[in-house]
Design a protein around this motif. Structure first.
Motif: not given
Ligand SMILES: NC(=O)c1ccc[n+]([C@@H]2O[C@H](COP(=O)([O-])OP(=O)(O)OC[C@H]3O[C@@H](n4cnc5c(N)ncnc54)[C@H](OP(=O)(O)O)[C@@H]3O)[C@@H](O)[C@H]2O)c1
Length: 277
Positions: A44, A191, A195, A233-235, A239
């Motif tokens: 995505d 999310s 996050r 999402r993760s870098a 994870h």
């Molecule tokens: N349509 C929209 O308006 C909209 C808005 C926001 C997001 N999105 C999409 O949704 C995706 C996901 O949402 P998001 O990026 O906001 O947040 P998320 O996936 O809820 O959280 C990402 C955060 O969680 C940490 N994380 C991930 N896996 C982990 C694990 N196993 N253990 C510990 N920490 C972990 C990551 O850090 P590390 O990198 O250190 O793992 C990062 O800081 C986005 O990337 C994007 O593609 C869409």
């Protein structure tokens, strides 16, 4: 990993990889490549994230280093608000394809409803044109409230296949979920991990300890068992692997219920009825 099937018969993997805030080129490219090489088949991105080129290169490298083909992947991007208006949709789509180095997208989404109903509907007419005239496989929306979808559906002929919205254990979108179910439109969670904030929630940590999984795995499994698509999402390569390793266990009804009780109906992202970008 299970797929969902849209009302048009096309399928989408229920777990994907999110790329928001992966703005460093190498970090983003490597994360996407790591994700695909570790089993993710759904990526995505969005014009707004400014990383379509890096995402595309990560996809190309993963395809070169595996026996996967483009057809094995499901790639999503999104139309940003500054490209709204029926006449602008196709050129924005083509620009995304160019940056990604792909010749079609599996899903193209309107990123927000915006605050002008005429513009919202006109832009969706442009999405319908795209669906009829180009090779885009599916079209959908993000961040639409039930009232906004109702207004849209009353004025268009092709329904969105999915609505990608903020959704996590403390914001469960109950009213929207019922509306989408009735319309046969899928819900996709952004999310899912809030996050990272949801990972320290006491109930989630307790459930994780009881089932011998991590808090992230328990949340993603809860989302999956609710029939909702997620795109964590993760870098961090560890994870990335951990987040897709959720298909060898099941949460009991009692565990699901404890997590269902965490809903506070409080979003942390923008209000879709007022957000203008
Ligand atoms: N349509 C929209 O308006 C909209 C808005 C926001 C997001 N999105 C999409 O949704 C995706 C996901 O949402 P998001 O990026 O906001 O947040 P998320 O996936 O809820 O959280 C990402 C955060 O969680 C940490 N994380 C991930 N896996 C982990 C694990 N196993 N253990 C510990 N920490 C972990 C990551 O850090 P590390 O990198 O250190 O793992 C990062 O800081 C986005 O990337 C994007 O593609 C869409």
């Amino acid at each position: 990993m299970k797929n969902i099937e849209f009302y048009n018969g096309h399928e989408m993997p229920m777990l994907g990889f999110g790329t928001f805030e992966l703005t460093d080129y190498e970090t983003c490219k490597n994360a996407v490549k790591t994700a695909i090489l570790n089993g993710y088949r759904h990526i995505d991105t969005a014009t707004r994230y400014g990383n379509e080129q890096a995402v595309g290169e990560g996809i190309q490298e993963a395809l070169q280093e595996s026996d996967l083909t483009r057809e094995d992947l499901f790639v999503t991007s999104k139309l940003w608000l500054t490209d709204y208006g029926r006449a602008n949709v196709e050129s924005a789509y083509i620009e995304s394809l160019k940056k990604l180095g792909l010749d079609y997208l599996d899903l193209y989404l309107m990123h927000w409803p915006g605050t002008d109903e005429a513009v919202m509907v006109g832009t969706w007419h442009g999405m319908e044109d795209l669906y009829k005239d180009t090779n885009v496989r599916n079209i959908g929306v993000c961040n639409f409230e039930p009232e906004q979808l109702e207004a849209l559906l009353a004025q268009v002929s092709i329904k969105p296949v999915i609505n990608q919205v903020e959704y996590h254990p403390t914001f469960q979108q109950r009213k929207l979920s019922l509306y989408l179910d009735a319309q046969r439109i899928y819900l996709e969670s952004w999310s899912s991990l809030a996050r990272g904030d949801a990972l320290t929630n006491d109930t989630i940590v307790a459930v994780a300890n009881e089932v011998g999984k991590t808090p992230a795995q328990v949340i993603l499994r809860w989302v999956y068992q609710r029939g909702v698509v997620s795109i964590p999402r993760s870098a961090n390569p560890e994870h990335i692997k951990e987040n897709i390793d959720i298909f060898d266990f099941e949460l009991s009804e009692a565990h699901m219920e404890r997590m269902n009780q965490l809903d506070t109906d409080q979003r942390f992202g923008p209000d879709p009825t007022t957000y203008e970008g």
